[in-house]
Design a protein around this motif. Structure first.
Motif, PDB file in Angstrom:
ATOM      1  N   ASP A 171       0.794  -1.361   0.107  1.00 18.57           N
ATOM      2  CA  ASP A 171       0.036  -0.269  -0.212  1.00 18.57           C
ATOM      3  C   ASP A 171       0.960   1.401  -0.212  1.00 18.57           C
ATOM      4  OD1 ASP A 171      -3.180  -0.944   0.395  1.00 18.57           O
ATOM      5  OD2 ASP A 171      -1.292  -2.525   2.101  1.00 18.57           O
ATOM      6  N   ALA A 172       2.088   1.675   0.222  1.00 17.25           N
ATOM      7  CA  ALA A 172       3.150   2.084   0.749  1.00 17.25           C
ATOM      8  C   ALA A 172       4.579   1.680   0.767  1.00 17.25           C
ATOM      9  CB  ALA A 172       2.402   3.249   1.937  1.00 17.25           C
ATOM     10  N   ASP A 192       3.211   7.954  -6.866  1.00 17.66           N
ATOM     11  CA  ASP A 192       2.190   8.963  -6.166  1.00 17.66           C
ATOM     12  C   ASP A 192       2.208   7.047  -4.249  1.00 17.66           C
ATOM     13  OD1 ASP A 192       1.104   6.021  -7.082  1.00 17.66           O
ATOM     14  OD2 ASP A 192      -0.644   6.483  -6.717  1.00 17.66           O
ATOM     15  N   ASN A 193       2.567   6.537  -4.488  1.00 12.44           N
ATOM     16  CA  ASN A 193       2.810   5.507  -3.380  1.00 12.44           C
ATOM     17  C   ASN A 193       3.543   5.728  -2.918  1.00 12.44           C
ATOM     18  OD1 ASN A 193       4.178   3.247  -4.642  1.00 12.44           O
ATOM     19  ND2 ASN A 193       2.322   1.572  -4.491  1.00 12.44           N
ATOM     20  N   PHE A 195       6.903   7.035  -0.512  1.00  7.80           N
ATOM     21  CA  PHE A 195       6.415   8.696   0.495  1.00  7.80           C
ATOM     22  C   PHE A 195       8.212   9.106   0.997  1.00  7.80           C
ATOM     23  CE2 PHE A 195       2.596   7.265   0.416  1.00  7.80           C
ATOM     24  CZ  PHE A 195       1.838   7.605  -0.020  1.00  7.80           C
ATOM     25  N   ASN A 373       1.869   9.743   9.429  1.00  8.08           N
ATOM     26  CA  ASN A 373       1.415   9.999   8.045  1.00  8.08           C
ATOM     27  C   ASN A 373       1.407   9.124   7.213  1.00  8.08           C
ATOM     28  OD1 ASN A 373       0.719  13.041   8.820  1.00  8.08           O
ATOM     29  ND2 ASN A 373       2.929  14.003   8.540  1.00  8.08           N
ATOM     30  N   ILE A 374       2.508   8.665   6.987  1.00 11.22           N
ATOM     31  CA  ILE A 374       2.747   6.667   5.651  1.00 11.22           C
ATOM     32  C   ILE A 374       1.390   6.175   6.462  1.00 11.22           C
ATOM     33  CG2 ILE A 374       4.111   5.611   4.435  1.00 11.22           C
ATOM     34  CD1 ILE A 374       6.369   7.634   5.460  1.00 11.22           C
ATOM     35  N   ASP A 376      -0.893   5.883   7.454  1.00  8.08           N
ATOM     36  CA  ASP A 376      -2.363   6.621   6.972  1.00  8.08           C
ATOM     37  C   ASP A 376      -2.903   6.726   6.223  1.00  8.08           C
ATOM     38  OD1 ASP A 376      -3.172   7.429  10.220  1.00  8.08           O
ATOM     39  OD2 ASP A 376      -2.200   9.671   9.978  1.00  8.08           O
ATOM     40  N   GLU A 377      -1.341   7.078   5.249  1.00 10.43           N
ATOM     41  CA  GLU A 377      -1.760   6.615   3.808  1.00 10.43           C
ATOM     42  C   GLU A 377      -2.230   5.494   3.295  1.00 10.43           C
ATOM     43  OE1 GLU A 377      -2.290   9.424   1.783  1.00 10.43           O
ATOM     44  OE2 GLU A 377      -1.710  10.930   2.494  1.00 10.43           O
ATOM     45  N   LEU A 380      -5.733   3.985   4.048  1.00  7.25           N
ATOM     46  CA  LEU A 380      -6.799   5.180   3.523  1.00  7.25           C
ATOM     47  C   LEU A 380      -6.026   4.062   1.852  1.00  7.25           C
ATOM     48  CD1 LEU A 380      -6.631   8.992   3.387  1.00  7.25           C
ATOM     49  CD2 LEU A 380      -8.424   7.118   4.136  1.00  7.25           C
ATOM     50  N   SER A 381      -5.484   3.779   1.621  1.00  3.93           N
ATOM     51  CA  SER A 381      -4.582   2.825  -0.164  1.00  3.93           C
ATOM     52  C   SER A 381      -6.003   1.414   0.860  1.00  3.93           C
ATOM     53  CB  SER A 381      -3.678   2.569  -0.350  1.00  3.93           C
ATOM     54  OG  SER A 381      -3.430   1.885  -1.441  1.00  3.93           O
TER      55      SER A 381
END
Length: 384
Positions: A171-172, A192-193, A195, A373-374, A376-377, A380-381
């Protein structure tokens, strides 16, 4: 607060990645998160057949089973993966995905595109496999100078490219700096994924001690530029050089006057050296990601003399937080060390700037904020 399962395959020779894993686990716990760590160790490969190792590197049933059971028991919000080679394997991503848990992968090196992981071949930067099928790496025997092992590692990579493991099951991704992120994108990853989160270090603080001499901390290996030291260092011009660490390249540094081979030292001893030396030297001839020694040096107010190469060009601001020299150029390194020796006041100012950079970007508190914050991203993903 989160529940995080950290997954890592420990190296046989402890390095920066292993330290980062331990530091991040401690940081997460410090801020009240629940953390469990799943580790496999490369010492366990001893005695296993090549076919068994290859099978596990492609897809480890044991790791899949262990991770699935751990997720069922611990119920984490995030599975945060570091190194997977060879025993953890990418099966960890499938286990987490099947359990519908968000997955974060820290990219500590360039293994997804380069069998050798550092874009280095025969002592020079090589990007022949970047964004391509890495068959050239097999021909050049880039992994441990072995055709068979390079082919096996490339097969693992291609298998999971075909399966979409990294594209669909993560996811990230965490890149350690902008330079590395750019290389990952050139290799075909989505922007976009990915960070950016650098490594961090505890605040080692400053002392009022006078500073003198130079320091190196790390493996004595080809990619780290140990031979550059051997050619560059001159005791009449540079005073003395302390070398912390060990490796195959040690032989090039033996019997040099005023060059001390100290071997492995405790963190406290390294801290004392960083608080008393004139500069840390990073003579790498490969693309570094985020050397822990650089962050520790900055926290100690120690400027860095580094190769003008890859991310080091951005991590070290020439004339501000340290000095840059042409990568692989022993004469240029010698000149920079001589200049540093002759200008202690300028180096002290760079050290203060390095300390300010640490306080702004590399403290545990700042790192924790970025990491959350990562996460959290990633959550969401995962929910999409």
């Amino acid at each position: 607060m989160r529940k995080i399962l950290i997954v890592h395959n420990i190296y046989q020779q402890k390095g920066g990645e292993d330290s980062v894993v331990a530091n991040e686990a401690a940081l997460l716990r410090k801020f009240g998160n629940q953390v469990e760590v799943y580790l496999r160790h490369n010492d366990d490969i001893v005695g296993q057949s090549k076919m068994s190792l290859l099978s596990q590197a492609v897809y480890s049933k044991k790791s899949y089973s262990d991770i699935s059971a751990k997720i069922k028991e611990f119920k984490p919000d995030i599975v945060h993966v570091h190194n997977t080679l060879p025993l953890v394997s990418p099966s960890v991503f499938w286990a987490a995905h099947h359990s519908k848990v968000a997955v974060v992968q820290t990219l500590h090196n360039f293994r997804l595109f380069c069998p050798q992981a550092t874009f280095l071949r025969k002592g020079k930067i090589c990007e022949d496999c970047l964004g391509k099928i890495p068959w050239r790496g097999i021909l050049h025997r880039c992994y441990r100078q072995s055709f068979t092992q390079t082919a096996a590692l490339t097969g693992v990579l291609l298998a999971h490219r075909a399966l979409g493991t990294y594209r669909k099951k993560v996811d990230a991704f965490i890149a350690l700096n902008h330079f590395s992120k750019t290389k990952y994108i050139q290799g075909g990853m989505r922007a976009d994924n990915i960070f950016i989160k650098p490594n961090f270090a505890e605040d080692w603080g400053l002392t009022a001690k006078p500073r003198d001499g130079f320091l190196y901390v790390g493996r004595l290996s080809v990619e780290k530029g140990a031979r550059i030291f051997a050619s560059a260092f001159n005791p009449d011009q540079h005073g003395f050089l302390n070398i912390v660490g060990d490796g195959d390249e040690r032989i090039y540094l033996e019997n040099i006057n005023h060059l001390s081979l100290l071997g492995a030292l405790s963190q406290q001893d390294v801290r004392l050296l960083m608080q008393s030396c004139l500069a840390l030297v990073l003579p790498s001839i490969c693309y570094e990601n985020m050397p822990m020694t650089l962050v520790e040096a900055y926290s100690s107010g120690l400027p860095v003399i580094a190769s003008r190469l890859g991310s080091l060009c951005h991590l070290v601001e020439d004339g501000v937080t340290g000095l840059l020299f042409n990568a692989g150029d022993a004469s240029d390194l010698a000149e920079k060390m001589s200049w540093a020796k002759a200008h202690p006041d300028a180096m002290a100012k760079m050290g203060r700037n390095a300390r300010a950079r640490y306080l702004a970007e590399y403290t545990p508190e700042k790192n924790y904020e970025i990491l959350m914050n990562i996460y959290d991203e990633a959550l969401l993903s995962c929910q999409k």
